[in-house]
Design a protein around this motif. Structure first.
Motif, PDB file in Angstrom:
ATOM      1  N   GLY A  45      16.739  57.708   6.059  1.00 41.76           N
ATOM      2  CA  GLY A  45      17.693  58.433   5.743  1.00 41.76           C
ATOM      3  C   GLY A  45      18.339  59.013   7.035  1.00 41.76           C
ATOM      4  O   GLY A  45      19.663  59.058   7.215  1.00 41.76           O
ATOM      5  N   SER A  46      17.477  59.684   7.901  1.00 41.56           N
ATOM      6  CA  SER A  46      18.017  60.321   9.152  1.00 41.56           C
ATOM      7  C   SER A  46      18.562  59.312  10.199  1.00 41.56           C
ATOM      8  O   SER A  46      19.623  59.637  10.958  1.00 41.56           O
ATOM      9  N   ALA A  47      17.788  57.991  10.063  1.00 38.27           N
ATOM     10  CA  ALA A  47      18.342  57.282  11.102  1.00 38.27           C
ATOM     11  C   ALA A  47      19.785  56.700  10.785  1.00 38.27           C
ATOM     12  O   ALA A  47      20.663  56.482  11.470  1.00 38.27           O
ATOM     13  N   GLU A  87      16.541  55.816  -1.642  1.00 43.24           N
ATOM     14  CA  GLU A  87      15.489  56.668  -1.020  1.00 43.24           C
ATOM     15  C   GLU A  87      14.510  55.658  -0.222  1.00 43.24           C
ATOM     16  O   GLU A  87      13.593  56.183   0.187  1.00 43.24           O
ATOM     17  N   TYR A  88      14.769  54.585  -0.241  1.00 42.69           N
ATOM     18  CA  TYR A  88      14.127  53.669   0.699  1.00 42.69           C
ATOM     19  C   TYR A  88      12.762  53.443   0.452  1.00 42.69           C
ATOM     20  O   TYR A  88      11.942  53.207   1.151  1.00 42.69           O
ATOM     21  N   THR A  89      12.556  53.318  -0.933  1.00 42.79           N
ATOM     22  CA  THR A  89      11.159  53.219  -1.500  1.00 42.79           C
ATOM     23  C   THR A  89      10.383  52.124  -1.047  1.00 42.79           C
ATOM     24  O   THR A  89      11.096  51.018  -1.037  1.00 42.79           O
ATOM     25  N   ASP A  90       9.158  52.271  -0.580  1.00 40.63           N
ATOM     26  CA  ASP A  90       8.559  51.064   0.064  1.00 40.63           C
ATOM     27  C   ASP A  90       8.830  50.681   1.598  1.00 40.63           C
ATOM     28  O   ASP A  90       8.417  49.370   1.857  1.00 40.63           O
ATOM     29  N   ILE A  91       9.886  51.227   1.799  1.00 39.58           N
ATOM     30  CA  ILE A  91      10.705  50.864   3.229  1.00 39.58           C
ATOM     31  C   ILE A  91      10.094  51.771   4.240  1.00 39.58           C
ATOM     32  O   ILE A  91      10.642  52.864   4.333  1.00 39.58           O
ATOM     33  N   VAL A  92       9.324  51.520   5.364  1.00 38.68           N
ATOM     34  CA  VAL A  92       8.994  52.482   6.023  1.00 38.68           C
ATOM     35  C   VAL A  92       9.594  52.646   7.306  1.00 38.68           C
ATOM     36  O   VAL A  92       9.473  53.631   8.001  1.00 38.68           O
ATOM     37  N   ASP A  93      10.451  51.609   7.846  1.00 40.62           N
ATOM     38  CA  ASP A  93      11.048  51.752   9.022  1.00 40.62           C
ATOM     39  C   ASP A  93      12.006  50.921   9.071  1.00 40.62           C
ATOM     40  O   ASP A  93      12.353  49.908   8.083  1.00 40.62           O
ATOM     41  N   GLN A 110      12.815  50.417  17.879  1.00 40.58           N
ATOM     42  CA  GLN A 110      13.283  49.096  17.137  1.00 40.58           C
ATOM     43  C   GLN A 110      14.644  49.248  17.496  1.00 40.58           C
ATOM     44  O   GLN A 110      15.613  50.202  17.357  1.00 40.58           O
ATOM     45  N   SER A 111      15.179  47.951  17.846  1.00 47.60           N
ATOM     46  CA  SER A 111      16.710  47.594  18.405  1.00 47.60           C
ATOM     47  C   SER A 111      17.396  46.672  17.590  1.00 47.60           C
ATOM     48  O   SER A 111      16.955  45.616  16.987  1.00 47.60           O
ATOM     49  N   PHE A 112      18.727  46.802  17.211  1.00 47.42           N
ATOM     50  CA  PHE A 112      19.606  46.145  16.560  1.00 47.42           C
ATOM     51  C   PHE A 112      21.187  46.016  16.963  1.00 47.42           C
ATOM     52  O   PHE A 112      21.449  46.882  17.884  1.00 47.42           O
ATOM     53  N   ARG A 113      21.898  45.259  16.624  1.00 45.13           N
ATOM     54  CA  ARG A 113      23.301  45.452  16.826  1.00 45.13           C
ATOM     55  C   ARG A 113      23.740  46.551  15.684  1.00 45.13           C
ATOM     56  O   ARG A 113      23.253  46.404  14.579  1.00 45.13           O
ATOM     57  N   LEU A 114      24.696  47.466  16.009  1.00 43.27           N
ATOM     58  CA  LEU A 114      25.065  48.676  15.146  1.00 43.27           C
ATOM     59  C   LEU A 114      25.449  48.158  13.754  1.00 43.27           C
ATOM     60  O   LEU A 114      25.221  48.457  13.051  1.00 43.27           O
ATOM     61  N   GLY A 115      26.390  46.952  14.089  1.00 47.29           N
ATOM     62  CA  GLY A 115      26.755  46.718  12.845  1.00 47.29           C
ATOM     63  C   GLY A 115      25.936  46.149  11.839  1.00 47.29           C
ATOM     64  O   GLY A 115      26.190  46.418  10.579  1.00 47.29           O
TER      65      GLY A 115
END
Length: 244
Positions: free
Chosen positions: A86-88, A188-194, A168-173
């Motif tokens: 959520g912060s990211a 709440e991103y349950t079971d998704i850690v990153d 960890q790196s990605f394209r912004l879109g």
């Protein structure tokens, strides 16, 4: 030239550290840990901008620290979410105001202060090629799986296992689209850690970049002592020209 942005999340509460304040603000070698981390991206010629997600009560404090330590690439500091993802997400949305979808974003923990520009460059290079990258190290211990926490259910082949780190790196879109897709049913991103897990949860391929074993996340008092020792080690290298 690719536009390259650092997304730093510094929203942790520091419960496991037991220090009475968020661990990112603990001072090591005369500077808060978050400043050690920000300095890496400030000094990297690869990075154009920095966006930070921080605990809302500490935003003013962090702004003062950024000014004191002359971290000029910081463009915005936004409130963190209830989770690291959520912060990211909040920081990614701030970055989108000033950048297009093709910009590369390196998502990094505010309490991972032990990477170098060589890793940043490699991650950016691989992101240009593959679109999604996670920094990893091979697993040196024997992995086991236990659903109950009492008995071993399985023991995967160690050579197939890695420890996911950051950046960890990605394209912004693409990473924003992944967040929006997941948040529709799992806000709440349950079971998704990153971010890597997030992309994999919607079927996206993520490439690996081998990172240094010293790329620790300062979470516990033991980690703090390791970081202090690593700073001493680096000073000795510099003083005696070991790497020159």
């Amino acid at each position: 030239m690719e536009r390259v942005i650092a997304i730093i999340f510094a929203g942790g509460s520091g419960v496991r550290m037991g220090a009475g304040k968020p661990k990112q603000f603990l001072e090591v070698d005369g500077r808060p840990i978050i400043i050690h981390t920000l300095d890496i991206f400030e000094e990297s010629p690869t990075i154009d901008e920095i966006y930070i997600a921080c605990k809302e009560d500490y935003i003013d404090k962090l702004k003062k620290l950024v000014k004191r330590y002359d971290i000029s690439k910081v463009k915005d500091i936004v409130p963190g979410g209830t989770t690291a993802l959520g912060s990211a997400y909040n920081a990614l949305k701030a970055a989108k105001k000033n950048n297009d979808n093709d910009a590369i974003v390196l998502i990094h923990d505010g309490v991972r202060p032990c990477i170098g520009n060589d890793l940043i460059e490699t991650v950016v290079e691989k992101t240009c090629k593959y679109g999604a990258v996670v920094t990893c190290t091979p697993l040196y211990e024997t992995p086991v799986i236990s659903k109950s926490g009492e008995f071993v259910d399985d023991s995967p082949k160690r050579s197939d296992c890695y420890t996911a780190q950051a950046p960890q790196s990605f394209r912004l879109g693409e990473i924003l689209a992944a967040h929006d897709e997941v948040r529709e049913n799992n806000p709440e991103y349950t079971d998704i850690v990153d971010s890597c897990t997030l992309m994999r949860s919607i079927g996206k391929r993520v490439a690996l970049v081998n990172g240094p074993r010293g790329n620790i996340k300062v979470t516990t008092p033991e980690d703090l002592y390791i970081f202090m020792a690593m700073l001493d080690y680096q000073r000795n290298q510099d003083a005696f020209g070991i790497n020159n």
